[in-house]
Design a protein around this motif. Structure first.
Motif, PDB file in Angstrom:
ATOM      1  N   TYR A 320     -26.890  -9.574 -16.493  1.00 19.48           N
ATOM      2  CA  TYR A 320     -27.566  -9.029 -15.324  1.00 19.48           C
ATOM      3  C   TYR A 320     -26.963  -7.705 -14.854  1.00 19.48           C
ATOM      4  O   TYR A 320     -27.552  -7.001 -14.020  1.00 19.48           O
ATOM      5  N   ASN A 479     -37.829  -8.097  -5.711  1.00 20.11           N
ATOM      6  CA  ASN A 479     -36.683  -8.038  -6.618  1.00 20.11           C
ATOM      7  C   ASN A 479     -35.435  -7.633  -5.839  1.00 20.11           C
ATOM      8  O   ASN A 479     -35.489  -7.355  -4.638  1.00 20.11           O
ATOM      9  N   ASN A 480     -34.311  -7.601  -6.525  1.00 18.63           N
ATOM     10  CA  ASN A 480     -33.026  -7.343  -5.850  1.00 18.63           C
ATOM     11  C   ASN A 480     -33.002  -5.979  -5.174  1.00 18.63           C
ATOM     12  O   ASN A 480     -32.418  -5.826  -4.099  1.00 18.63           O
TER      13      ASN A 480
END
Length: 489
Positions: A320, A479-480
């Protein structure tokens, strides 16, 4: 009288450098103040700001966030120290000045730390033996270093500037103690600082590594620090770690995880203390070495899995991490991402000297006989290694990169008996040349709002979403990169 003059000179250098550093920290004001409101700069700053505001004037402080990684929620990986204490400082400020915009206060916290971090930087240089005349160009170099500017920039609410504080503190206090290893109070303060550090970032337990390495080398030379001082250091480290771990919810939940402030960190402090005491109370020899090695291996067993995970994070091997720019190494930036000039715009061309400095100080780790000089050399190797591993770890190596270069220049001037003015002119001339990429492409660059083009593009959407969420609360899937700005607004 001589020491008084040196102290006064250092104070003057600190004051001038702090003013320059604050100027560069506020030069990007337009990216932090948009449409009449202060906004955080960068993704992580949005989340820190939301957590601080909630703790100070909102729903209260939290260490588990059900809004992240729904439907399960997530523990917040950052420890309680930075956000909670910032919230308390904000509460006090609002009590004194109720009309103040809370975001204005939060936005200027990293700027205020320019003065603190520059004092620690110069304190470390003074303790390492650098003349005030050469400390001046060293402090100027730090003030004009883009990665330092980014850390301390207005509205850069991310915690990296505070990590830099504890790195500099560990340098300075360690140099002070190894200059006088029998001083119990210096040992106590060093241990306490190393223990408190983990309340502000989980990874700062690594600051104990140079201490252990230096003590081990001295032990091999039958020159271990004073026994009572070592006991004071080990005890204060353990007590301080326990005190800052108690408010941590993962600690109270009996978790053992390096990525959360947990029993892992108390265990690390215990391991460090045990190893220090073994070295303090034994002399070099085959039997003593066997005891030390056996104890170290036995203590390492419970943390082996966590250590491997930590190594994977530092090396950037976790899958990630591929999408996170700050985990790229300077080598990747140099040869693949930004190119030589673009990479130098972040670090200046001094980054090219980092591998050579690393090799030189590694050689000195073997040859240095003075405990203080040995500690500096070990810290230089440790810090420069981390600096060359990831962009986000640059604050570990800045002191060695700039301070180590300045000390080498001083040694050259003393060996060849240069006049002091020549060394200063040489240092300033070098800065004028090797800081060109920073001056041209980074220090005065105009950033988008929040230093994020994506945020600037979506800013109107966030403002439109705000009243909708207020009237009809619910989940927003994102999303992040978008989650933290959405949560902030």
């Amino acid at each position: 009288m001589k020491s008084d003059r040196i102290n006064i000179a250092y104070v003057i250098v600190w004051a001038v450098a702090s003013v320059i550093g604050i100027f560069f920290a506020t030069v990007h004001f337009e990216s932090a103040y948009v449409d009449g409101e202060f906004i955080p700069r960068t993704n992580d700053s949005f989340y820190h700001a939301r957590r601080i505001l909630d703790a100070a004037v909102g729903s209260g402080f939290y260490q588990f966030d059900p809004r992240m990684h729904v439907p399960n929620g997530s523990w917040i990986s950052w420890p309680w120290g930075y956000d909670f204490l910032s919230a308390q400082a904000l509460r006090l400020t609002l009590w004194l000045q109720p009309a103040m915009d809370p975001m204005r206060f939060i936005s200027y916290v990293p700027v205020a730390f320019v003065a603190i971090n520059f004092a620690l930087f110069l304190g470390g240089l003074a303790q390492a033996g650098l003349r005030a005349s050469l400390a001046m160009p060293a402090a100027l170099a730090l003030a004009m270093l883009p990665v330092s500017q980014i850390m301390h920039s207005i509205a850069m609410i991310d915690h990296h500037f505070l990590e830099f504080t504890f790195v500099l503190l560990a340098n300075w206090l360690g140099l002070r103690w190894f200059a006088e290893p029998t001083n119990h109070w210096r040992a106590l303060v060093l241990g306490a600082a190393l223990g408190v550090a983990v309340a502000f970032h989980n990874g700062l337990f690594a600051l104990q590594i140079p201490l252990l390495a230096c003590t081990f080398v001295l032990w091999l030379r039958n020159d271990s620090p004073d026994r009572r001082a070592s006991l004071w250091l080990a005890g204060s480290l353990l007590v301080a770690t326990l005190l800052v771990a108690l408010p941590s919810a993962p600690f109270r939940e009996m978790m053992f995880e390096f990525a959360l402030l947990s029993w892992f960190h108390l265990y690390i402090a215990l391991c460090t203390g045990i190893v220090l005491i073994i070295m303090a109370f034994s002399k070099r020899g085959l039997k003593s070495f066997a005891v030390l090695a056996s104890a170290s291996l036995a203590l390492a067993v419970p943390i082996l899995l966590q250590a491997l995970r930590g190594a994977s994070f530092v090396s950037g091997e976790m899958s990630y991490l591929d999408s996170i720019a700050e985990v790229r190494s300077p080598f990747t930036m140099f040869f693949e991402t930004w190119g030589p000039y673009g990479t130098a715009s972040f670090y200046s061309w001094i980054i090219v000297a980092a591998p050579a400095l690393l090799g030189l100080y590694a050689w000195r780790c073997v040859r240095e006989s003075d405990p203080k000089a040995l500690y500096f050399a070990i810290w230089a190797v440790f810090g420069l290694t981390l600096l060359l591993t990831q962009y986000r770890l640059h604050y570990f190596g800045i002191f060695a990169l700039i301070g180590g270069s300045a000390l080498l220049l001083q040694e050259l001037s003393e060996r060849y008996q240069w006049r002091r003015g020549i060394a200063v002119v040489a240092a300033l001339g070098a800065i004028a040349v090797i800081w060109q990429p920073a001056l041209r492409d980074r220090l005065f660059v105009v950033y988008a709002p929040a230093s994020d083009d994506g945020y600037a593009f979506a800013r109107d959407i966030y403002h439109a979403l705000e009243p909708m969420c207020e009237s009809e609360p619910g989940l927003v899937l994102a999303n992040n990169d978008d989650g933290s700005p959405i949560l902030f607004h």
